[in-house]
Scaffold this active site. Sequence first.
Site, PDB file in Angstrom:
ATOM      1  N   ASP A 194       0.854  -1.188   0.000  1.00  0.00           N
ATOM      2  CA  ASP A 194       0.000   0.000   0.000  1.00  0.00           C
ATOM      3  C   ASP A 194       0.891   1.239   0.000  1.00  0.00           C
ATOM      4  O   ASP A 194       2.105   1.165   0.162  1.00  0.00           O
ATOM      5  CB  ASP A 194      -0.930  -0.020   1.216  1.00  0.00           C
ATOM      6  N   GLU A 241     -10.165   6.953   4.126  1.00  0.00           N
ATOM      7  CA  GLU A 241      -9.397   6.319   5.186  1.00  0.00           C
ATOM      8  C   GLU A 241      -8.521   7.302   5.944  1.00  0.00           C
ATOM      9  O   GLU A 241      -8.080   8.307   5.427  1.00  0.00           O
ATOM     10  CB  GLU A 241      -8.525   5.179   4.631  1.00  0.00           C
TER      11      GLU A 241
END
Length: 848
Positions: free
Chosen positions: A319, A519
């Site tokens: 990520d 997020e």
Amino acid sequence: MSFVSHAAIGKTLLLSTVLLSASGIAADTHTVSWPKAHSALQPDAAIESQLDTLLAQMTLEQKVAQIVQPEIGYLSIEQMRRYGFGSYLNGGNTAPYGQKQADATTWLKYADEMYAASVDSSLDGSSIPTLWGTDAMHGHSNVFGATLFPHNIGLGAARDADLIHRIGQATAKEVAATGIEWMFAPTVAVARDDRWGRTFESYAEDPEIVAAYAGPMVTGIQGENDDDFLRFYHRIATAKHFIGDGGTGNGIDRGDTVTDEQSLRDIHAAGYYQAIAAGVQSVMASFNSWNGKRVHGDHYLLTEVLKQQMGFDGFVISDWNAHKFVDGCDLEQCAAAFNAGVDVMMVPEHFEAFYHNTLRQVKEGVIPTARLDDAVRRFLRAKIRWGVFKRGKPSARPESQHPEWFNAPEHRELAREAVRKSLVLLKNNNHILPISAKSRVLIAGDGADNIAKQAGGWSVSWQGTDNTNADFPHATSIYAGLRQQIEAAGGSAEFSEDGRYTDKPDVAIVVIGEAPYAEWFGDIQQLEYQHADKRDLALLQRLKQQNIPVVTVFLSGRPLWVNKELNASDAFVAAWLPGSEGQGIADVLLTDSGGAIQYDFTGKLSFSWPKYDDQYLLNSNDKSYEPLFAYGFGLSYADNKAQSQALAPLSEKTRAVPPHDSGEQLPLFVRNLAEGMVWALSDSSTKQQAINAPSAVSGDGESLSMQSVNLAYQEDGRKFVWQSRGANATASLKYIRAQALSPAIRDKFLQLKVRIDQAPAADVSIELMCQQTSCLRSGSILPLVSGLALGQWHTVAIPLHCDGAPNRPQVAEDALRLTTKQQFSLAVADIALVKMAAPSALVLDCGQ
């Protein structure tokens, strides 16, 4: 693929759970068995032979380039030509050439340019085509004008696996129309704490729906494991984030998931088994830790479990900069994550240093050559399966000859169907719904004509906070959808955001809910909706007091405690984040012109709804389970029993303990803007412009700009650049409502992280806690910045309690102001009021 019923979903889960629970003892000894995921996708001897040949021909430099993934906001065409990176991505706030509203043709043009640079062997000796990866979260959601489907939480309520498959196909077609080859979707997280800012990315709190949806979404994107697999419009899919991202303590994004291994497997891995069985080619590692160890550095989970026991033969992608949190790593190097099993490293900004450091680590043996070869083989295997050597440049591919796929009418109709099926009816007292389309209807609330709000985060921009209706050119707001049907039937629709009307309506439809977020920034501490400012409740109550029946349409990325709002509503609909096709709500709320029901409510909760405001952990099958509305709840028009439709008044008593304020620190801009704070830019010719967005420019379009930068996390800093205009321009961190300057505030330091990117060409004034021209502290920052190294972060603290400030303000409109008239650039982050300055802080003393 046929419709999957509730019973079928349950049977699917039951079978998989029996397999998953067949063995398993203790977590700490790693004796839990992770059964192999049986995929119809089998090894291809011809591909493996081709891989042998490729690897034998590639240089070490070419291999390392394959496993480094830069981001287009930092990567140039020339750098792609020089290094031949195996892939690249666009982040949530990045579009080709910096054009947020770039059309599909522009995206395709950019894909051609990167492709041509990657196959140009004149500098790096490699002609292996690159891949472009993108976060197609709910449709091709980063691209201006794309079809936006409901976010996953809404799709979970639909309980329709065939719908998911069709959405996967439609999204793949829109991605294909822009020339992009690889999608960072689907998210198969199982969210367990609704405070988590990514709850809306989860299909359900229970693995049953996640397990039932993962396979159909993957086959929709990639095709079935037959002659259709990765052919024509099909793209490479990514199951994410492996593993436990939805189980972090207190719902903190990127936090620690503390659980035993069997629970990790049975709850959080359910979607991965089905995705691997469907042939998913990519799995993204998760930011979070498992029992204190970062997943990106966990060899057991990434290699022994995922690749060996579960049998995943694709590649693991990291990520965004997640490698930096692994022990022994930083932004520019991370052998530990690579050796743990990450195959492709997402290094958005520091990719050149990362490339050279990785090359050195391989030469020194820190990264074994065999590990590098395995990673490159896995990535190239997926590339070959997709046909990267055969398809040619993006614009020349057969699937790129279909620009009509982008925002196609059939995709919009599919999204509208998904909206209808995702709606959950929580209350319908006195059978207020459905509403006759011939009625006089007041449509109110700040979500009614707000496409950005109904789309949520990951929609054109990452957090979605800087969007307006103009960023969604083909979308329909909820108000527009209602008005069209009401007026067509002979009724009347009046829109008033604050609920004030010209003619008293027969009924009011009030659309309210959460502001957009994504997020990390979306994490919350309290479940009560608008706990600090009950303005929407006041609107509902005002209408009720006028004897107007109220239908509330609630937009949210998670269940929230809304007992007060439920009591003030005759009907209440959980609409989640429906995306671009707001007319789907009108299809269900309104009758047709003849008074007949158009579509019934079929949505059922995939997340339990809280009865109390402190039910942060509320999941079906909990030992103590006391929801207001249980998992699977949802009313319908077909249920005509008045008893079942009536919801008695709910307790409005709160019992959550507010977050403890020790008085040690009061965040103003830490990770994100604190509640009640905004940025503002002004110049000599224009007034202050309030900004709650990652980037902006002053009113004259040139004097001062702001853009997001990274300190510890993605976009947790802001960079300001002053141009040489000869007149003052000011960057401010301001309060939305003036802040009383209590003795407790006056006694603190304003502390922040500062990075000087361009030394000041003239004096730069700094002012703290200001009301108009009066400030608690003002002076020059030159004594602080004159000796600082450029490009490095430093902690700075400025006391607010200095004596002698004339005409001290009693309230503050701006917490911080920086002003200069010449060229200057700095970045700031972690701005807070603190009781004591950090030991490492540079302090601007009272005498300076």
